[in-house]
Design an enzyme around this catalytic site. Structure first.
Site, PDB file in Angstrom:
ATOM      1  N   ASN A 186       0.831  -1.213   0.000  1.00  0.00           N
ATOM      2  CA  ASN A 186       0.000   0.000   0.000  1.00  0.00           C
ATOM      3  C   ASN A 186       0.862   1.259   0.000  1.00  0.00           C
ATOM      4  OD1 ASN A 186      -2.662  -0.841  -0.203  1.00  0.00           O
ATOM      5  ND2 ASN A 186      -2.904  -1.122   1.997  1.00  0.00           N
ATOM      6  N   GLU A 221      -6.294  -7.322   5.357  1.00  0.00           N
ATOM      7  CA  GLU A 221      -5.665  -8.231   4.379  1.00  0.00           C
ATOM      8  C   GLU A 221      -5.747  -9.682   4.835  1.00  0.00           C
ATOM      9  OE1 GLU A 221      -2.244  -6.715   7.035  1.00  0.00           O
ATOM     10  OE2 GLU A 221      -4.202  -6.047   6.318  1.00  0.00           O
TER      11      GLU A 221
END
Length: 303
Positions: A186, A221
């Site tokens: 990210n 996640e």
């Protein structure tokens, strides 16, 4: 007008008045042929009932390009030989009464049309509402990004499976799947690439677990896999295959760079009489962290 007919409506004999009326319909050989299709079906039904029937009907008389209609009081009388006598007597109404009746008939037809329109609108509204309800249900159950079961639903499925396994003394294992170095992905490539990674992993998980295994997005996640009727060894074998599958997966970044992804998996088998659904989750979570501590891109099984 008087006519003798068979039970199927076939004309047998008739009087002079009916003969005069019959001249307007040279091809007609059944009583229903002398009336409109709807009235003809009604007459056929009355003949079939083989009971005395009385009703008022409009009888059309073709006059060239025009059509003249007379109002008749009709009667069907069943005979002992199975035939039926049809009697029709013209009703003479003054013009004012005739106008009122016609106006009433128009209002009845208009009401019937409006009623059908109202029913159609109601049906459409019901279909529309059912669509909204289905969408609302989907929103409450499905993760918007991955289209897997969301956290609430996958936990509910886990609770149900634990109860089922305890009731029938059957095996149950679970796996927690975590994407390795997802924060780095990210931070380096942006959340859009991170979302693409999660969607690709979710799709592969969904496509490569057996039935009746269930996959859901546990959070962030992390994904949760339920394996009913499976022991820890079966879950570990699945974890090995999934690690290899993700290791071979490539995510394209901005069209000119390929990104590799790995996962860490923690496996736990339900201990009957010891585990609750949350303690089973905790053991799988600890096993997942054990897999990460061993270098990631692998799996570990809880004791």
């Amino acid at each position: 007008m008087i006519a003798l007919v068979e039970s199927d409506g076939t004309l047998v004999s008739w009087n002079r008045a009916f003969e005069s009326y019959k001249k307007f319909f040279p091809a007609a050989n059944k009583l229903g042929d002398f009336f409109s299709p709807d009235d003809g079906e009604q007459i056929a039904s009355k003949l079939h009932s083989k009971t005395k029937e009385h009703w008022i009907i409009k009888i059309p008389i073709p006059m060239g390009t025009d059509e003249f209609v007379i109002q008749c009081d009709c009667l069907l009388l069943p005979m002992e030989d199975g035939r039926v006598t049809f009697i029709a007597e013209e009703i003479h109404l003054d013009s004012a009464l005739q106008e009122v009746l016609e106006r009433l008939n128009k209002q009845v037809k208009l009401f019937q049309i409006e009623s059908e329109v109202t029913k159609k609108i109601a049906r459409n509204k019901q279909i529309e509402m059912e669509g909204y309800m289905a969408q609302a249900l989907e929103v409450t159950q499905i993760d918007a990004l991955t289209f897997l079961l969301n956290r609430r639903m996958i936990i509910k499925e886990l609770q149900d499976e634990v109860l089922r396994a305890e009731r029938y003394n059957s095996m149950l294992s679970i796996s927690i799947v975590d994407v390795d170095h997802f924060k780095t992905i990210n931070d380096t490539y942006g959340h859009q690439v991170g979302d693409e990674v999660l969607k690709k992993i979710a799709l592969r998980l969904q496509d490569h677990v057996r039935h009746p295994d269930v996959v859901g997005r546990y959070g962030g996640e992390e994904f949760l896999i339920l394996l009913p009727s499976s022991d820890a060894q079966a879950a570990a074998d699945q974890a090995m295959r999934l690690c290899k599958l993700m290791r071979e997966m490539i995510v394209n970044v901005n069209g000119d760079q390929n990104l590799g992804v790995t996962i860490s998996v923690g496996v736990a088998q339900l201990q009957h009489g010891v585990d609750t659904w949350d303690s089973l989750l905790n053991r799988a979570d600890n096993a997942m962290y054990a897999a990460k501590s061993k270098g990631r891109d692998g799996w570990a099984v809880a004791e």
